[in-house]
Scaffold this motif. Sequence first.
Motif, PDB file in Angstrom:
ATOM      1  N   LEU A  69       0.835  -1.207   0.000  1.00  0.00           N
ATOM      2  CA  LEU A  69       0.000   0.000   0.000  1.00  0.00           C
ATOM      3  C   LEU A  69       0.867   1.253   0.000  1.00  0.00           C
ATOM      4  O   LEU A  69       0.569   2.233  -0.681  1.00  0.00           O
ATOM      5  CB  LEU A  69      -0.926  -0.012   1.215  1.00  0.00           C
ATOM      6  N   PHE A  70       1.972   1.183   0.752  1.00  0.00           N
ATOM      7  CA  PHE A  70       2.875   2.326   0.818  1.00  0.00           C
ATOM      8  C   PHE A  70       3.468   2.613  -0.555  1.00  0.00           C
ATOM      9  O   PHE A  70       3.514   3.768  -1.000  1.00  0.00           O
ATOM     10  CB  PHE A  70       3.978   2.012   1.836  1.00  0.00           C
ATOM     11  N   ILE A  71       3.895   1.561  -1.262  1.00  0.00           N
ATOM     12  CA  ILE A  71       4.509   1.749  -2.580  1.00  0.00           C
ATOM     13  C   ILE A  71       3.461   2.239  -3.581  1.00  0.00           C
ATOM     14  O   ILE A  71       3.739   3.093  -4.422  1.00  0.00           O
ATOM     15  CB  ILE A  71       5.158   0.437  -3.047  1.00  0.00           C
ATOM     16  N   ILE A  72       2.222   1.723  -3.489  1.00  0.00           N
ATOM     17  CA  ILE A  72       1.156   2.192  -4.387  1.00  0.00           C
ATOM     18  C   ILE A  72       0.926   3.688  -4.192  1.00  0.00           C
ATOM     19  O   ILE A  72       0.810   4.453  -5.144  1.00  0.00           O
ATOM     20  CB  ILE A  72      -0.142   1.395  -4.138  1.00  0.00           C
ATOM     21  N   MET A  73       0.914   4.089  -2.923  1.00  0.00           N
ATOM     22  CA  MET A  73       0.732   5.509  -2.626  1.00  0.00           C
ATOM     23  C   MET A  73       1.899   6.332  -3.181  1.00  0.00           C
ATOM     24  O   MET A  73       1.718   7.411  -3.729  1.00  0.00           O
ATOM     25  CB  MET A  73       0.638   5.677  -1.117  1.00  0.00           C
ATOM     26  N   LEU A  74       3.114   5.774  -3.068  1.00  0.00           N
ATOM     27  CA  LEU A  74       4.305   6.487  -3.501  1.00  0.00           C
ATOM     28  C   LEU A  74       4.343   6.633  -5.011  1.00  0.00           C
ATOM     29  O   LEU A  74       4.721   7.680  -5.544  1.00  0.00           O
ATOM     30  CB  LEU A  74       5.531   5.710  -3.032  1.00  0.00           C
ATOM     31  N   LEU A  75       3.937   5.596  -5.736  1.00  0.00           N
ATOM     32  CA  LEU A  75       4.065   5.610  -7.194  1.00  0.00           C
ATOM     33  C   LEU A  75       2.897   6.310  -7.861  1.00  0.00           C
ATOM     34  O   LEU A  75       3.037   6.795  -8.974  1.00  0.00           O
ATOM     35  CB  LEU A  75       4.164   4.186  -7.735  1.00  0.00           C
ATOM     36  N   ASP A  76       1.729   6.323  -7.221  1.00  0.00           N
ATOM     37  CA  ASP A  76       0.566   7.011  -7.775  1.00  0.00           C
ATOM     38  C   ASP A  76       0.261   6.505  -9.196  1.00  0.00           C
ATOM     39  O   ASP A  76       0.288   7.258 -10.168  1.00  0.00           O
ATOM     40  CB  ASP A  76       0.804   8.528  -7.792  1.00  0.00           C
ATOM     41  N   THR A  77       0.018   5.216  -9.308  1.00  0.00           N
ATOM     42  CA  THR A  77      -0.233   4.627 -10.621  1.00  0.00           C
ATOM     43  C   THR A  77      -1.682   4.828 -11.027  1.00  0.00           C
ATOM     44  O   THR A  77      -2.583   4.831 -10.195  1.00  0.00           O
ATOM     45  CB  THR A  77       0.065   3.126 -10.616  1.00  0.00           C
ATOM     46  N   ARG A  78      -1.890   4.979 -12.322  1.00  0.00           N
ATOM     47  CA  ARG A  78      -3.259   5.073 -12.853  1.00  0.00           C
ATOM     48  C   ARG A  78      -3.804   3.670 -13.050  1.00  0.00           C
ATOM     49  O   ARG A  78      -3.033   2.726 -13.257  1.00  0.00           O
ATOM     50  CB  ARG A  78      -3.236   5.806 -14.191  1.00  0.00           C
ATOM     51  N   PRO A  79      -5.136   3.529 -13.015  1.00  0.00           N
ATOM     52  CA  PRO A  79      -5.717   2.227 -13.349  1.00  0.00           C
ATOM     53  C   PRO A  79      -5.382   1.848 -14.789  1.00  0.00           C
ATOM     54  O   PRO A  79      -5.419   2.695 -15.682  1.00  0.00           O
ATOM     55  CB  PRO A  79      -7.222   2.449 -13.172  1.00  0.00           C
ATOM     56  N   GLU A  80      -5.036   0.581 -14.992  1.00  0.00           N
ATOM     57  CA  GLU A  80      -4.599   0.182 -16.326  1.00  0.00           C
ATOM     58  C   GLU A  80      -5.784   0.027 -17.267  1.00  0.00           C
ATOM     59  O   GLU A  80      -6.881  -0.329 -16.849  1.00  0.00           O
ATOM     60  CB  GLU A  80      -3.828  -1.127 -16.235  1.00  0.00           C
ATOM     61  N   GLN A  81      -5.553   0.335 -18.544  1.00  0.00           N
ATOM     62  CA  GLN A  81      -6.616   0.125 -19.524  1.00  0.00           C
ATOM     63  C   GLN A  81      -6.428  -1.250 -20.138  1.00  0.00           C
ATOM     64  O   GLN A  81      -5.302  -1.711 -20.315  1.00  0.00           O
ATOM     65  CB  GLN A  81      -6.597   1.225 -20.593  1.00  0.00           C
ATOM     66  N   SER A  82      -7.563  -1.905 -20.448  1.00  0.00           N
ATOM     67  CA  SER A  82      -7.472  -3.273 -20.960  1.00  0.00           C
ATOM     68  C   SER A  82      -7.114  -3.239 -22.446  1.00  0.00           C
ATOM     69  O   SER A  82      -7.638  -2.439 -23.211  1.00  0.00           O
ATOM     70  CB  SER A  82      -8.801  -3.983 -20.761  1.00  0.00           C
ATOM     71  N   LYS A  83      -6.171  -4.092 -22.802  1.00  0.00           N
ATOM     72  CA  LYS A  83      -5.713  -4.203 -24.184  1.00  0.00           C
ATOM     73  C   LYS A  83      -5.869  -5.657 -24.600  1.00  0.00           C
ATOM     74  O   LYS A  83      -5.922  -6.541 -23.749  1.00  0.00           O
ATOM     75  CB  LYS A  83      -4.235  -3.817 -24.265  1.00  0.00           C
ATOM     76  N   PRO A  84      -5.937  -5.933 -25.911  1.00  0.00           N
ATOM     77  CA  PRO A  84      -5.956  -7.339 -26.339  1.00  0.00           C
ATOM     78  C   PRO A  84      -4.665  -8.029 -25.934  1.00  0.00           C
ATOM     79  O   PRO A  84      -3.574  -7.458 -26.038  1.00  0.00           O
ATOM     80  CB  PRO A  84      -6.116  -7.250 -27.858  1.00  0.00           C
ATOM     81  N   LEU A  85      -4.789  -9.281 -25.474  1.00  0.00           N
ATOM     82  CA  LEU A  85      -3.631  -9.999 -24.962  1.00  0.00           C
ATOM     83  C   LEU A  85      -2.822 -10.580 -26.117  1.00  0.00           C
ATOM     84  O   LEU A  85      -3.388 -10.962 -27.142  1.00  0.00           O
ATOM     85  CB  LEU A  85      -4.104 -11.143 -24.064  1.00  0.00           C
ATOM     86  N   PRO A  86      -1.497 -10.668 -25.965  1.00  0.00           N
ATOM     87  CA  PRO A  86      -0.692 -11.323 -26.990  1.00  0.00           C
ATOM     88  C   PRO A  86      -0.989 -12.820 -27.051  1.00  0.00           C
ATOM     89  O   PRO A  86      -1.521 -13.406 -26.094  1.00  0.00           O
ATOM     90  CB  PRO A  86       0.742 -11.057 -26.538  1.00  0.00           C
TER      91      PRO A  86
END
Lengths: 168, 101
Positions: A69-86
């Motif tokens: 949780l601490f690292i998530i707060m530190l990095l401030d990542t956006r929710p990922e968008q779904s892409k077609p899988l390889p």
Amino acid sequence: MANFLFYFFALLALVSAALVVVSKNPVNAALGLLLSLVGVAGLFVLLHAALLAFVLLLVYAGAVVALFLFIIMLLDTRPEQSKPLPRMTLIAATLGGALLVVGVLSLNQRAALSAGGAAVTGPTLKHYAEQLFTTYLLPVQLVGFLLLIAMLGVIVLSKKSDQAEERS
Amino acid sequence: MIVDLQHYLLLSAVLFVLGFFGVLLRKNTLVIYMCLELMLIAATIALVAFSHFNDTLDGNVFVFFILTIAAAEVAVGLAIVVALFRQRGTVQVEALNHLRH
């Protein structure tokens, strides 16, 4: 009663593990991991390993999930968008699912597991200490050494990126 | 229906595969780490169940080692993720393919 508790904790662990896999937001995934750990700790208590349940909650819920949780707060990542899988990912996922089916089928039909022999009372702290300081003395020392190396590695890693930042 | 070793092994297998699919399908490095932890926990369930139903202590003692190594792994892994984020500004795995070219 024990059956009901098993199904309750198993369902809790599985549903929250699925939450870890499908949730878009990393914070939700971390909280799902926490719930899943609670379910697994309940299963450990049902298996007469209350000490392990305690240690699991202390190490994982107390340290690992808090660190996540601490690292998530530190990095401030956006929710990922779904892409077609390889295509390789899809092949690997299909193979993994097929392996699970084969494993479960062979477990149900072929395996000769001893059903009885379950201890009535669980092991106490004294039993663990006896094992850890006699049979498993060398692994304990090695794991302690590994922890030291991991600590040194983390210090070196965080130092190096500081220097890289100063250079740029 | 009495809960026996097979139920625990089945639960452990399903939990492991959930973690496996998470590692395959997710793009965020942090979530991939969480799914790796799920796989480790699934293995510990199998160890503790075997240990309980065979009336030994070895599986339970192994769980201690697994917990220690998981804690060390998370510390080092998250330090690498933070260093990576400082260098690249992202933790999505599809953006981290510089070794390929």
